[in-house]
Write a protein that holds these residues in place. Structure first.
Motif, PDB file in Angstrom:
ATOM      1  N   GLN A 171       0.837  -1.195   0.000  1.00  0.00           N
ATOM      2  CA  GLN A 171       0.000   0.000   0.000  1.00  0.00           C
ATOM      3  C   GLN A 171       0.875   1.249   0.000  1.00  0.00           C
ATOM      4  N   ASP A 172       0.656   2.127  -0.956  1.00  0.00           N
ATOM      5  CA  ASP A 172       1.381   3.386  -1.031  1.00  0.00           C
ATOM      6  C   ASP A 172       1.034   4.229   0.201  1.00  0.00           C
ATOM      7  N   VAL A 173       2.072   4.581   0.989  1.00  0.00           N
ATOM      8  CA  VAL A 173       1.838   5.342   2.219  1.00  0.00           C
ATOM      9  C   VAL A 173       2.296   6.789   2.069  1.00  0.00           C
ATOM     10  N   GLY A 174       2.483   7.251   0.823  1.00  0.00           N
ATOM     11  CA  GLY A 174       2.984   8.597   0.595  1.00  0.00           C
ATOM     12  C   GLY A 174       2.150   9.683   1.231  1.00  0.00           C
ATOM     13  N   SER A 175       0.834   9.489   1.319  1.00  0.00           N
ATOM     14  CA  SER A 175      -0.045  10.501   1.913  1.00  0.00           C
ATOM     15  C   SER A 175      -0.523  10.109   3.310  1.00  0.00           C
ATOM     16  N   THR A 176       0.057   9.044   3.869  1.00  0.00           N
ATOM     17  CA  THR A 176      -0.334   8.573   5.199  1.00  0.00           C
ATOM     18  C   THR A 176       0.489   9.268   6.268  1.00  0.00           C
ATOM     19  N   ARG A 177      -0.161   9.758   7.315  1.00  0.00           N
ATOM     20  CA  ARG A 177       0.550  10.426   8.402  1.00  0.00           C
ATOM     21  C   ARG A 177       1.468   9.448   9.130  1.00  0.00           C
ATOM     22  N   PRO A 178       2.601   9.944   9.652  1.00  0.00           N
ATOM     23  CA  PRO A 178       3.505   9.058  10.395  1.00  0.00           C
ATOM     24  C   PRO A 178       2.801   8.295  11.516  1.00  0.00           C
ATOM     25  N   SER A 179       1.887   8.948  12.211  1.00  0.00           N
ATOM     26  CA  SER A 179       1.199   8.314  13.338  1.00  0.00           C
ATOM     27  C   SER A 179       0.308   7.159  12.907  1.00  0.00           C
ATOM     28  N   ASP A 180      -0.040   7.122  11.618  1.00  0.00           N
ATOM     29  CA  ASP A 180      -0.918   6.063  11.114  1.00  0.00           C
ATOM     30  C   ASP A 180      -0.156   4.954  10.389  1.00  0.00           C
ATOM     31  N   ARG A 181       1.152   5.032  10.321  1.00  0.00           N
ATOM     32  CA  ARG A 181       1.935   4.029   9.595  1.00  0.00           C
ATOM     33  C   ARG A 181       2.375   2.875  10.477  1.00  0.00           C
ATOM     34  N   ASP A 182       2.396   3.069  11.772  1.00  0.00           N
ATOM     35  CA  ASP A 182       2.893   2.070  12.721  1.00  0.00           C
ATOM     36  C   ASP A 182       4.340   1.706  12.396  1.00  0.00           C
ATOM     37  N   VAL A 183       5.144   2.759  12.163  1.00  0.00           N
ATOM     38  CA  VAL A 183       6.576   2.612  11.917  1.00  0.00           C
ATOM     39  C   VAL A 183       7.309   3.336  13.041  1.00  0.00           C
ATOM     40  N   MET A 184       8.164   2.629  13.750  1.00  0.00           N
ATOM     41  CA  MET A 184       8.928   3.229  14.840  1.00  0.00           C
ATOM     42  C   MET A 184      10.317   3.603  14.342  1.00  0.00           C
ATOM     43  N   LEU A 185      10.765   4.805  14.727  1.00  0.00           N
ATOM     44  CA  LEU A 185      12.068   5.325  14.307  1.00  0.00           C
ATOM     45  C   LEU A 185      12.941   5.566  15.527  1.00  0.00           C
ATOM     46  N   ALA A 186      14.150   5.003  15.513  1.00  0.00           N
ATOM     47  CA  ALA A 186      15.115   5.215  16.594  1.00  0.00           C
ATOM     48  C   ALA A 186      16.352   5.888  16.016  1.00  0.00           C
ATOM     49  N   PHE A 187      16.743   7.025  16.599  1.00  0.00           N
ATOM     50  CA  PHE A 187      17.929   7.765  16.180  1.00  0.00           C
ATOM     51  C   PHE A 187      19.120   7.377  17.040  1.00  0.00           C
ATOM     52  N   GLU A 188      20.295   7.939  16.673  1.00  0.00           N
ATOM     53  CA  GLU A 188      21.465   7.750  17.529  1.00  0.00           C
ATOM     54  C   GLU A 188      21.304   8.545  18.820  1.00  0.00           C
ATOM     55  N   ASN A 189      20.494   9.601  18.791  1.00  0.00           N
ATOM     56  CA  ASN A 189      20.232  10.380  19.998  1.00  0.00           C
ATOM     57  C   ASN A 189      18.996   9.809  20.693  1.00  0.00           C
ATOM     58  N   TYR A 190      19.001   9.827  22.014  1.00  0.00           N
ATOM     59  CA  TYR A 190      17.882   9.306  22.765  1.00  0.00           C
ATOM     60  C   TYR A 190      17.304  10.406  23.633  1.00  0.00           C
ATOM     61  N   ALA A 191      16.017  10.338  23.922  1.00  0.00           N
ATOM     62  CA  ALA A 191      15.355  11.331  24.764  1.00  0.00           C
ATOM     63  C   ALA A 191      14.395  10.597  25.687  1.00  0.00           C
ATOM     64  N   LEU A 192      14.822  10.372  26.928  1.00  0.00           N
ATOM     65  CA  LEU A 192      13.991   9.680  27.903  1.00  0.00           C
ATOM     66  C   LEU A 192      13.253  10.699  28.763  1.00  0.00           C
ATOM     67  N   TYR A 193      12.116  10.280  29.293  1.00  0.00           N
ATOM     68  CA  TYR A 193      11.366  11.139  30.204  1.00  0.00           C
ATOM     69  C   TYR A 193      12.074  11.131  31.552  1.00  0.00           C
ATOM     70  N   PRO A 194      12.638  12.277  31.983  1.00  0.00           N
ATOM     71  CA  PRO A 194      13.506  12.274  33.172  1.00  0.00           C
ATOM     72  C   PRO A 194      12.791  11.950  34.476  1.00  0.00           C
ATOM     73  N   HIS A 195      11.481  12.202  34.551  1.00  0.00           N
ATOM     74  CA  HIS A 195      10.758  11.978  35.802  1.00  0.00           C
ATOM     75  C   HIS A 195      10.262  10.540  35.938  1.00  0.00           C
ATOM     76  N   MET A 196      10.505   9.705  34.898  1.00  0.00           N
ATOM     77  CA  MET A 196      10.028   8.323  34.912  1.00  0.00           C
ATOM     78  C   MET A 196      11.168   7.345  35.168  1.00  0.00           C
ATOM     79  N   THR A 197      10.830   6.200  35.740  1.00  0.00           N
ATOM     80  CA  THR A 197      11.796   5.122  35.868  1.00  0.00           C
ATOM     81  C   THR A 197      12.006   4.465  34.505  1.00  0.00           C
ATOM     82  N   VAL A 198      12.992   3.570  34.441  1.00  0.00           N
ATOM     83  CA  VAL A 198      13.234   2.839  33.199  1.00  0.00           C
ATOM     84  C   VAL A 198      11.984   2.072  32.779  1.00  0.00           C
TER      85      VAL A 198
END
Length: 238
Positions: free
Chosen positions: A67-94
């Motif tokens: 299915q062509d996803v060219g016009s599909t929003r990222p939130s609707d693709r169910d594709v997870m992206l991980a960068f070399e940089n990480y951003a954790l929620y500081p107030h939460m435990t692991v």
């Protein structure tokens, strides 16, 4: 899980004259660990961003499960992206960081705990599940960021140089743990790296890119062809 197919895909950023990706066609089978290999500026990160939806192709199509996803929003693709940089929620435990997105979906608490504990065991995070961000070292933070994405079991997982800043010894072990987890979950995964060693260690197939163009797709055992196209850098003199 899902297949990913790029057909004659090109991309040019508005601020540039030359395309970042030109006429790339490739197919990633269901459940495969597929590596995009090339130097900085080869177009591998842009390809991942187009699959995720952060960027739109200037030409060609990106399809998931046909299915062509060219016009599909990222939130609707169910594709997870991980960068070399990480951003954790500081107030939460692991554990809370790993399970936060799952709680938002309304997933049963027992299933959340099962996924979090399973990912923690595979990535060596069991002993720090109650720790907070400022109690973790860089490697642990990177692993939490990866586990947080993987526990969601997306259709497709794309990883952009996630281990680039880790020391070589822990980088190797973490890389192998990521591969083991991917095999257990069966998630179709695209992994961008500039390291031939990393690519050969984890890939089912390796797409070699340079200057925005696809040079070829190889099996890891085709070592002689790969080293000709992407030689490992010479070690620095001691």
């Amino acid at each position: 899980m899902s297949t990913v197919t790029l057909t004659d895909v090109s991309h040019r950023y508005p601020s540039t004259v030359t395309p970042s990706v030109t006429g790339v066609t490739l197919h990633v089978p269901d459940g495969e660990f597929f590596v995009l290999l090339g130097p900085s500026g080869s177009g591998k990160s842009t390809i991942l961003r187009m699959i995720h939806g952060m960027e739109r192709p200037s030409g060609g199509t990106v399809a998931i499960d046909g299915q062509d996803v060219g016009s599909t929003r990222p939130s609707d693709r169910d594709v997870m992206l991980a960068f070399e940089n990480y951003a954790l929620y500081p107030h939460m435990t692991v554990a809370e960081n790993m399970g936060f997105a799952l709680r938002l979906t309304g997933l049963d608490r027992d299933e959340i705990d099962r996924r979090v504990l399973g990912a923690a065991a595979q990535l060596g995070l069991t002993e720090v599940l109650d720790a907070r961000n400022d109690e973790l070292d860089g490697l642990q933070r990177q692993k939490v960021a990866l586990a947080r994405a993987l526990v969601r079991k997306p259709r497709v997982f794309v990883m952009d140089e996630p281990l680039a800043h880790l020391p070589q010894d822990v980088r190797d072990s973490t890389r192998d743990q990521i591969r083991a987890m991917q095999q257990d979950l069966g998630i179709t995964t695209l992994y961008a790296t500039s390291s031939l060693e990393d690519a050969r260690a984890v890939a089912d197939h390796i797409a070699v890119l340079d200057d925005g163009r696809l040079l070829g797709v190889f099996a890891p055992e085709q070592f002689s062809q790969l080293t000709t196209l992407v030689p490992e850098p010479e070690p620095e003199p001691s």
